[in-house]
Design an enzyme around this catalytic site. Structure first.
Site, PDB file in Angstrom:
ATOM      1  N   PHE A 109       0.810  -1.228   0.000  1.00  0.00           N
ATOM      2  CA  PHE A 109       0.000   0.000   0.000  1.00  0.00           C
ATOM      3  C   PHE A 109       0.840   1.274   0.000  1.00  0.00           C
ATOM      4  CE2 PHE A 109      -0.274   2.541   3.898  1.00  0.00           C
ATOM      5  CZ  PHE A 109       0.536   1.836   4.746  1.00  0.00           C
ATOM      6  N   LYS A 110       2.122   1.164   0.362  1.00  0.00           N
ATOM      7  CA  LYS A 110       2.947   2.375   0.434  1.00  0.00           C
ATOM      8  C   LYS A 110       3.100   3.054  -0.932  1.00  0.00           C
ATOM      9  CE  LYS A 110       5.171   1.414   4.786  1.00  0.00           C
ATOM     10  NZ  LYS A 110       4.623   0.090   5.116  1.00  0.00           N
TER      11      LYS A 110
END
Ligand SMILES: *Cc1c(COP(=O)(O)O)cnc(C)c1O
Length: 465
Positions: A109-110
């Site tokens: 998700f980063k």
């Protein structure tokens, strides 16, 4: 929109100044002076927007010093690199919804925040005719997402330290196979903490920092939080289409409190009752679970788990929430953080009611993680990664009848295939980008965990304006 520091020691700054500052110069964290409120009418108008257009609507409430057309362009370019047209797809299993945040280039998700931050940096450097040398340490996921966020950008070089042979093979390969000439990987003989300590100490050398135009990319940058606020709004809009506008719970696997803090901002921003509770999920490194359950925010040892990106004790974004808990009073925030630095603990028992109005918390043991991956696969045929399983465990435990809950899926299961395959007892299909990695050429410097050696290396390879 003006931005302030949680410790009150800076004059208000603009969005772009806040992004370039990273950590506030008084040691605090940067926050908007006021959280914008979205009325139900506007909220309802957003229902049919694409992810990218929604991102523009949300972000433009916080950004008033980048012209609209340019901001839109930055957002569009950031999410073109995702392998799904929806950018962030939702998978529905009855009243349980899974938000897949792992369709970016490094499968975690980063990417959602770092693709955007990389483009914002590039835009600002262009505008100011300047350059930046990014220096950071990683335990795995952040480093690769940061490298993919800035690879090939002309005005930026990036130096990422990772602990030699202590990141997963996939994580190592994701970082070291990027051949752009502005990317420098350094494997150090030592731990993640050794790398982190070196980076911190180099940033404290203010002369060096200035001479080399050092920039940071860690999770305290406001632009990262902002990019993450968007997907909470996106999920609410989609889930309310499915669930007749019922209030939604979110379950968030948490380490540095960055992702869940974005959820807290979304909760305060959206019409009352859009988000009900934020379920804070940790692995055995449970300082944040203890904080919510007992008001006990106190450090203990970090123990390694199968969800390594959450093997964290001191949560770097927690100060932002503390500021709201302490009635937005910078002096009290500063005092609490000073106390935490001295004693390793803050007693929040007096704030229990207030904390539990917004949060429910649960920790998952290693057995819980394995069982959750296995059971959910058996029941629904859906495979999740260990970080996502920490959140799912919490969601299943606290799900209330009739209330939709959205679980944030923070990494692709193929990124942590060993744990996942052991749990479900079969091999899984790896995404193409992982399959190809192992055969790719890689490039990395191996160095002792010595601050001076690292400084010499950075100096030698830094970009100069
Ligand atoms: C970084 C990370 C987390 C934790 O996010 P925070 O913002 O630090 O709470 C969870 N899952 C994965 C896969 C991550 O990379």
């Amino acid at each position: 929109m003006q931005y302030i520091s949680t410790r009150g020691g800076i004059d208000p700054v603009s969005f772009t100044e806040a992004v370039l500052m990273g950590l506030a110069t008084d040691g605090g964290l940067i926050l908007p002076r006021a959280i914008p409120r979205i009325g139900s009418e506007t909220y309802n108008e957003w229902k049919d927007l694409s992810y990218k257009d929604l991102a523009f609507e949300v972000m433009s409430r916080f950004v008033d010093d980048i012209p609209e057309a340019e901001l839109r362009n930055l957002i569009y370019r950031s999410y073109e690199s995702f392998d799904s047209d929806e950018v962030i797809p939702l998978v529905h299993h009855g009243s349980l919804h899974i938000m897949e945040l792992f369709h970016g280039p490094t499968l975690a998700f980063k990417d959602v925040a770092l693709q955007f931050l990389g483009n914002v940096f590039e835009y600002l450097l262009e505008k100011n005719d300047s350059i930046m040398n990014i220096l950071g340490a990683t335990s795995g996921d952040t480093g690769s997402a940061a490298i993919y966020g800035v690879r090939g950008k002309e005005r930026i070089n990036i130096f990422i330290l990772h602990p030699h042979e202590r990141v997963s093979k996939v994580q190592e390969k994701q970082m070291t196979t990027v051949m752009d000439s502005n990317v420098f990987n350094i494997a150090i003989h030592g731990t993640f903490d050794d790398g982190q300590a070196i980076v911190k100490s180099i940033f404290n050398d203010l002369d060096f920092k200035e001479q080399q135009s050092l920039g940071a990319i860690n999770s305290i940058n406001w632009a990262r939080v902002l990019a993450q606020v968007v997907y909470y709004v996106h999920a609410c809009l989609h889930i309310s289409n499915h669930e007749n506008d019922k209030a939604t719970d979110f379950s968030v696997p948490t380490g540095n409190f960055g992702d869940i803090f974005a959820g807290y901002i979304a909760k305060r921003m959206l019409p009352e009752g859009t988000i009900r509770k934020l379920l804070l999920a940790t692995n055995g490194n449970d300082i944040l679970t203890r904080m919510v359950q007992d008001g006990d925010y106190s450090l203990s040892e970090v123990t390694p788990t199968s969800s390594p990106s959450m093997d964290i004790q001191s949560a770097s974004n927690f100060e932002r929430y503390l500021y709201y808990l302490l009635d937005e009073e910078p002096d009290r925030t500063k005092q609490a953080m000073t106390q935490f630095a001295e004693t390793g603990s803050i007693n929040l028992t007096d704030f229990q009611d207030q904390i539990q109005r917004d949060f429910i918390a649960e920790k998952a043991t290693e057995e819980d993680v394995t069982a959750t991956i296995a059971d959910f696969h058996k029941e629904h045929g859906y495979i999740m990664d260990p970080h996502t399983a920490v959140g799912m465990h919490c969601a299943l435990k606290h799900q209330r009848k009739g209330i939709p809950v959205c679980c944030l899926a923070t990494a692709h299961p193929g990124k942590f295939a060993e744990t996942v395959e052991a749990a479900i007892g079969q091999t899984i299909d790896l995404p193409e980008s992982i399959q190809n990695l192992m055969d790719k050429e890689s490039r990395c410097e191996l160095m002792d965990a010595d601050r001076n050696l690292i400084m010499d290396f950075v100096k030698k390879h830094a970009k100069h304006g």
